[in-house]
Design an enzyme around this catalytic site. Structure first.
Site, PDB file in Angstrom:
ATOM      1  N   THR A  46       0.861  -1.186   0.000  1.00  0.00           N
ATOM      2  CA  THR A  46       0.000   0.000   0.000  1.00  0.00           C
ATOM      3  C   THR A  46       0.896   1.234   0.000  1.00  0.00           C
ATOM      4  O   THR A  46       2.064   1.165   0.400  1.00  0.00           O
ATOM      5  CB  THR A  46      -0.924   0.035   1.223  1.00  0.00           C
ATOM      6  OG1 THR A  46      -0.118   0.055   2.418  1.00  0.00           O
ATOM      7  CG2 THR A  46      -1.849  -1.176   1.237  1.00  0.00           C
ATOM      8  N   PRO A 278      26.534  43.504  26.565  1.00  0.00           N
ATOM      9  CA  PRO A 278      26.866  43.515  27.993  1.00  0.00           C
ATOM     10  C   PRO A 278      27.363  42.202  28.564  1.00  0.00           C
ATOM     11  O   PRO A 278      27.810  42.173  29.704  1.00  0.00           O
ATOM     12  CB  PRO A 278      25.546  43.923  28.659  1.00  0.00           C
ATOM     13  CG  PRO A 278      24.493  43.681  27.657  1.00  0.00           C
ATOM     14  CD  PRO A 278      25.107  43.694  26.304  1.00  0.00           C
ATOM     15  N   ASP A 301      38.674  42.021  24.513  1.00  0.00           N
ATOM     16  CA  ASP A 301      38.826  42.668  25.804  1.00  0.00           C
ATOM     17  C   ASP A 301      38.480  41.713  26.938  1.00  0.00           C
ATOM     18  O   ASP A 301      37.827  40.692  26.737  1.00  0.00           O
ATOM     19  CB  ASP A 301      37.940  43.913  25.878  1.00  0.00           C
ATOM     20  CG  ASP A 301      38.533  45.089  25.109  1.00  0.00           C
ATOM     21  OD1 ASP A 301      39.716  45.003  24.725  1.00  0.00           O
ATOM     22  OD2 ASP A 301      37.809  46.082  24.887  1.00  0.00           O
ATOM     23  N   LYS A 323      42.177  45.417  29.009  1.00  0.00           N
ATOM     24  CA  LYS A 323      42.901  46.156  30.037  1.00  0.00           C
ATOM     25  C   LYS A 323      42.267  45.894  31.392  1.00  0.00           C
ATOM     26  O   LYS A 323      41.104  46.205  31.604  1.00  0.00           O
ATOM     27  CB  LYS A 323      42.885  47.640  29.705  1.00  0.00           C
ATOM     28  CG  LYS A 323      43.592  47.952  28.395  1.00  0.00           C
ATOM     29  CD  LYS A 323      43.454  49.410  28.055  1.00  0.00           C
ATOM     30  CE  LYS A 323      44.294  49.749  26.830  1.00  0.00           C
ATOM     31  NZ  LYS A 323      43.952  48.945  25.668  1.00  0.00           N
ATOM     32  N   GLY A 384      33.466  44.627  24.689  1.00  0.00           N
ATOM     33  CA  GLY A 384      32.191  44.563  25.362  1.00  0.00           C
ATOM     34  C   GLY A 384      31.361  45.801  25.082  1.00  0.00           C
ATOM     35  O   GLY A 384      31.885  46.866  24.738  1.00  0.00           O
ATOM     36  N   ASP A 386      29.328  48.575  23.326  1.00  0.00           N
ATOM     37  CA  ASP A 386      29.435  49.153  21.988  1.00  0.00           C
ATOM     38  C   ASP A 386      30.842  49.720  21.817  1.00  0.00           C
ATOM     39  O   ASP A 386      31.347  50.407  22.713  1.00  0.00           O
ATOM     40  CB  ASP A 386      28.402  50.265  21.813  1.00  0.00           C
ATOM     41  CG  ASP A 386      28.415  50.844  20.409  1.00  0.00           C
ATOM     42  OD1 ASP A 386      27.572  50.440  19.598  1.00  0.00           O
ATOM     43  OD2 ASP A 386      29.279  51.692  20.128  1.00  0.00           O
ATOM     44  N   THR A 414      24.869  48.592  24.085  1.00  0.00           N
ATOM     45  CA  THR A 414      25.671  49.210  25.136  1.00  0.00           C
ATOM     46  C   THR A 414      25.104  48.902  26.514  1.00  0.00           C
ATOM     47  O   THR A 414      23.887  48.919  26.735  1.00  0.00           O
ATOM     48  CB  THR A 414      25.770  50.731  24.940  1.00  0.00           C
ATOM     49  OG1 THR A 414      26.490  51.292  26.055  1.00  0.00           O
ATOM     50  CG2 THR A 414      24.404  51.389  24.862  1.00  0.00           C
TER      51      THR A 414
END
Length: 558
Positions: A46, A278, A301, A323, A384, A386, A414
């Site tokens: 079938t 963020p 960073d 930094k 991180g 903007d 940001t």
């Protein structure tokens, strides 16, 4: 034990293939074989409505009976969609005798090949396999890719295909040809196609070829079958062209061999100043995620989350250049580049790194960007937040342009705006605050902000203000802000350690508030408007973090 499947793409045009079974799975397999141009025989007592219709229309041959030994003779490929492991075992034995490739649906032990989940856009075919362990996961990954590889990729691939014989003829040197191909693939052509300017993309490819080969070619490629630019524009899916994949021993952009020595082959690569947001990787922009997936080298960073770095293309060179703050000036906004003014302490110093107090100076980072752009095609300066908000993005942009390096800014979310919003603090509120000001609490060279001028803001957001919070609060009160004015510190916003400290200017000025950097400091009546937000869902309980996007990395919030 993992089965080492070898991925291939078969040309089944006019080749005899057989499908055993007549249900929904068999119908799906027959549909795929017909799309590949195969001659399909169906063996089943079938069949589904569509299978019966295709048989009646002569698209497939249908033997209306159960499988019999010997049925596989004369075929090059077989698919068993029987749902019966015992029957599949007998079919597999016959397939092995005929040296015939067999796929037994949902029955990996009786397969000699497995079928991936497939996404197609024209001639672009993306296949995803899981070694037979989870076809559902493969399907979800396919669906995720389908939302990112839209119809513009089919058009772009067609244009690249038109150029292939011209490139081969006019640039005979394999090394130069490979470099040219990657300049084409990494060019703005895909973005032009997204905007509906197919002819503009074609002219760009021709210009790149002419620049490499010398004189213009009189041969004009055939027009794209979609017609002139007057056609309806394509969907504007954000994102750069995808960079080279890993491992191209043949020197052709079907794969990639990395980009060492790129600058020696021609023009420098492009530097992307990318904002990482963020901290939560789900707050990356689509463009940022695509550029990270294409990157050859990433300079990042210290406040970039590991889950974001996990999105970088495997094999890319990753250099930590963030930094770290001095103990006496520990500060910054969670996940943003606002720590960029302070002396660096590299996490595992890179060989040859010029150091300041054990880390990178900004001047060394600038020189490194130029150096890597002359070695690689896609270089990312990952910051991180903007890159243009207290991140020295403007300085890096100007420096790279002065040195002739192509550069593009990829804005990020940001922390000055996102972190307060995520904890329920609106920076503006009708009838309360119609504007906000963002200021740095840490100025270069020991200079001080004009807090009297900044005190006039409806809402004041201070980044890198933790270390000087007591002096800043006193200056704002002296400038006329009420001592009872609400304020809030958000430590490490979007990270697992996130903490909200709600207080007043008077308490901060008195030294009564203990806060750890990095933190975003919001000052103004809006800081008291929102109650502490309800806990956000995490993991599988969050409907936005389910298999709808299985490629999302683990969030810092989890």
């Amino acid at each position: 034990m993992t089965t080492p499947f070898y991925p291939v793409m078969l040309d089944l045009r006019d080749r005899p293939c057989v499908v055993l079974g007549g249900g929904a799975e068999a119908e799906a397999k027959v549909r795929g074989l017909l799309a590949a141009g195969a001659r399909v025989t169906l063996i089943a007592a079938t069949a589904s409505e569509n299978l019966a219709r295709w048989a009646a229309a002569g698209r497939i041959r249908w033997l209306r009976r159960a499988y019999r030994p010997g049925d596989l003779a004369g075929f090059v490929l077989a698919i068993a969609a029987t749902g019966d492991p015992d029957l599949n075992r007998r079919i597999r034995r016959e397939a092995d005798r005929h040296r015939l490739w067999l796929n037994a649906v949902d029955d990996p032990p009786h397969c000699s090949f497995i079928l991936p989940a497939v996404h197609r856009q024209g001639d672009l075919v993306v296949a995803i396999g899981t070694g037979g362990k989870s076809p559902a996961l493969a399907a979800r990954l396919r669906d995720w890719l389908a939302g990112r590889l839209g119809p513009e990729y089919a058009v772009w691939l067609q244009l690249l295909g038109e150029m292939r014989p011209l490139v081969t003829r006019r640039v005979p040197d394999p090394g130069r040809r490979k470099a040219l191909w990657y300049r084409m693939v990494d060019s703005a052509g895909l973005d032009l196609v997204r905007r509906g300017d197919v002819e503009g993309a074609r002219r760009l490819l021709q210009t790149l070829l002419d620049e490499e080969a010398g004189s213009p070619d009189p041969v004009v490629p055939a027009r794209h079958p979609l017609g002139p630019p007057g056609n309806a524009p394509l969907s504007p899916v954000p994102g750069p062209s995808m960079g080279p994949p890993a491992g191209d021993p043949a020197g052709d952009p079907a794969g990639g061999a990395g980009s060492a020595g790129w600058g020696q082959a021609g023009s420098p690569g492009t530097v992307y100043l990318v904002g990482a947001g963020p901290g939560d990787p789900e707050l990356l922009t689509l463009r940022a995620a695509r550029i990270l997936a294409a990157a050859d080298c990433v300079l990042y960073d210290r406040l970039v989350a590991p889950a974001i770095l996990a999105r970088v293309r495997p094999g890319a060179e990753c250099i930590p250049v963030g930094k770290a703050p001095r103990p006496a000036a520990a500060d910054g906004a969670a996940g943003s580049a606002e720590d960029a003014d302070r002396p660096a302490r590299a996490a595992g110093p890179h060989p040859g790194a010029p150091e300041v107090d054990g880390g990178w100076s900004q001047e060394a980072i600038l020189r490194l960007l130029v150096d890597r752009a002359r070695r690689h095609r896609v270089v990312v300066r990952l910051k991180g937040g903007d890159p243009m908000v207290f991140g020295r993005g403007g300085e890096e942009l100007a420096y790279l342009r002065r040195h002739g390096i192509p550069v593009e800014v990829v804005p990020g979310v940001t922390s000055a705006v996102a972190v307060p919003a995520l904890v329920g603090i609106p920076l503006t509120y009708r009838g309360v605050a119609s504007s906000f000001t963002v200021a740095s609490g840490h100025c270069q060279g020991g200079t001080s902000q004009d807090w009297r001028r900044l005190a006039a803001a409806d809402t004041l957001v201070v980044l890198m203000g933790v270390a000087q919070r007591q002096a800043i609060a006193r200056s704002l009160i002296e400038a006329g802000r009420p001592p009872s004015e609400p304020c809030a510190f958000v430590e490490r916003g979007t990270w697992p350690e996130e903490r909200v400290v709600r207080t007043t200017l008077a308490e901060v000025a008195a030294g009564a508030v203990q806060v750890q950097a990095p933190a975003v400091w919001v000052i103004g009546p809006v800081a008291a408007l929102a109650d502490p937000p309800s806990p956000r869902p995490a993991g599988d309980s969050d409907p936005a973090r389910t298999t709808a996007d299985p490629a999302i990395m683990a969030s810092p919030r989890r």
